[in-house]
Design a protein around this motif. Structure first.
Motif, short mmCIF file in Angstrom:
data_model
loop_
_atom_site.label_atom_id
_atom_site.label_comp_id
_atom_site.label_asym_id
_atom_site.label_seq_id
_atom_site.Cartn_x
_atom_site.Cartn_y
_atom_site.Cartn_z
N GLY A 18 0.77 -1.23 0.00
CA GLY A 18 0.00 0.00 0.00
C GLY A 18 0.80 1.28 0.00
O GLY A 18 0.22 2.36 0.15
N GLN A 19 2.11 1.18 -0.19
CA GLN A 19 2.90 2.40 -0.25
C GLN A 19 4.00 2.27 -1.30
O GLN A 19 4.40 1.16 -1.67
CB GLN A 19 3.51 2.73 1.12
CG GLN A 19 4.44 1.68 1.69
CD GLN A 19 4.92 2.04 3.09
OE1 GLN A 19 4.55 3.08 3.65
NE2 GLN A 19 5.75 1.20 3.66
N ASP A 36 7.28 7.90 5.25
CA ASP A 36 6.04 7.60 5.98
C ASP A 36 5.86 8.62 7.10
O ASP A 36 6.70 8.75 7.98
CB ASP A 36 6.11 6.19 6.56
CG ASP A 36 4.77 5.70 7.10
OD1 ASP A 36 3.79 6.48 7.04
OD2 ASP A 36 4.70 4.55 7.56
N ASP A 111 4.03 10.34 -2.24
CA ASP A 111 3.20 9.22 -1.79
C ASP A 111 2.92 9.33 -0.29
O ASP A 111 1.78 9.15 0.16
CB ASP A 111 3.90 7.90 -2.11
CG ASP A 111 3.12 6.70 -1.63
OD1 ASP A 111 2.04 6.43 -2.19
OD2 ASP A 111 3.59 6.02 -0.69
N THR A 114 0.40 12.12 0.46
CA THR A 114 -0.96 11.73 0.09
C THR A 114 -1.57 10.85 1.18
O THR A 114 -2.73 11.04 1.59
CB THR A 114 -0.96 10.98 -1.25
OG1 THR A 114 -0.50 11.86 -2.28
CG2 THR A 114 -2.36 10.49 -1.60
N ARG A 115 -0.81 9.86 1.65
CA ARG A 115 -1.32 8.98 2.70
C ARG A 115 -1.56 9.73 4.01
O ARG A 115 -2.54 9.48 4.72
CB ARG A 115 -0.35 7.81 2.91
CG ARG A 115 -0.40 6.81 1.78
CD ARG A 115 0.48 5.59 2.02
NE ARG A 115 1.89 5.87 1.75
CZ ARG A 115 2.84 5.97 2.66
NH1 ARG A 115 2.55 5.80 3.95
NH2 ARG A 115 4.09 6.22 2.33
N HIS A 118 -4.84 11.56 4.23
CA HIS A 118 -6.03 10.72 4.38
C HIS A 118 -6.09 10.03 5.73
O HIS A 118 -6.97 9.18 5.95
CB HIS A 118 -6.07 9.67 3.25
CG HIS A 118 -6.40 10.27 1.91
ND1 HIS A 118 -5.44 10.78 1.07
CD2 HIS A 118 -7.59 10.43 1.28
CE1 HIS A 118 -6.03 11.23 -0.03
NE2 HIS A 118 -7.33 11.03 0.07
N ASP A 119 -5.19 10.36 6.63
CA ASP A 119 -5.20 9.80 7.97
C ASP A 119 -5.68 10.87 8.95
O ASP A 119 -5.17 12.01 8.94
CB ASP A 119 -3.78 9.34 8.36
CG ASP A 119 -3.73 8.75 9.75
OD1 ASP A 119 -3.99 7.55 9.91
OD2 ASP A 119 -3.44 9.52 10.70
#
Length: 239
Positions: A18-19, A36, A111, A114-115, A118-119
């Protein structure tokens, strides 16, 4: 399945769990590398890293006490890397523009951002982060003008050009050097930052490394393994 070949024949950008990750021979580079902001080291540092007591917070005017800004300054991280320092600064309330010149590392940052957006826990922090793919040593002023992000503080963490092989023990560092090499243009980057920052340029260095060639820093904040050289133009208390 690989998304794109990264610079150099031995590294590949690919989706994993997923990453986006950058992967190569684990014997040389260790596990696949990702940026991350939600989990891992970023989450631990966000919760237990020391907040405004961290050395980077003090160096960039986000600490407490004398010489610190009354409100969070606007910051450009001109050598963003995996965004760890930028995320710390944003978590303390600063608006941070991240600049990264290596295409593969920029892709990892994009990336991760973006993640993070959405957290639920990291979205407010990610909202204070901007990202642009720029070689700051050449186009710093133009990049800042394009984003309308007027920096009071510019943070630099150029690669220190180690010459002995023992300094390359960390596999993550080997990977970075494979992509970016040594930052031989660090003096030009410092000069560009000094031309643009309204209040302060902050340079992260290994504790025993010499300053970047150029003007001498006005102040030095030293930690156990690293230090911050501060080039001060105006007090952050004025913002």
């Amino acid at each position: 399945m690989p998304l794109a070949a990264a610079p150099g024949p031995r590294l590949t950008l690919m989706q994993l769990d997923g990453q986006l990750v950058l992967a190569g021979d684990e014997r040389l580079y260790g596990k696949p590398l990702a940026a991350d902001f939600v989990a891992g080291k970023a989450a631990h540092r966000r919760r237990f890293g020391g907040g405004r007591g961290q050395l980077i917070a003090k160096a960039c005017g986000l600490g407490t006490g004398k010489g610190q800004a009354a409100i969070p300054p606007s910051i450009v991280d001109a050598t963003a890397g995996l965004g760890r320092d930028a995320f710390v600064l944003a978590s303390l309330g600063a608006e941070v523009l991240m600049l990264e010149r290596v295409p593969a590392i920029y892709a990892l940052l994009e990336d991760a951002l973006t993640r993070a957006r959405h957290d639920a826990e990291t979205a407010p922090i990610a909202a204070r982060l901007l990202l642009d793919r720029v070689d700051a040593s050449r186009d710093l002023a133009e990049a800042i003008a394009a984003t309308r992000h007027a920096p009071q503080v510019i943070h630099l963490d150029p690669m220190f050009p180690h010459r002995d092989k023992s300094a390359l023990v960390k596999k993550e560092m080997r990977l970075f050097r494979e992509l970016a090499g040594d930052d031989e243009d660090a003096p030009r980057l410092l000069e560009a930052a000094l031309d643009v920052a309204s209040h302060r340029v902050v340079v992260k260095r290994p504790r025993k490394a010499p300053p970047i060639d150029g003007p001498a820093p006005h102040h030095v904040l030293e930690g156990k393994t690293s230090r911050y050289d501060l080039y001060v133009r105006r007090s952050l208390r004025d913002i």
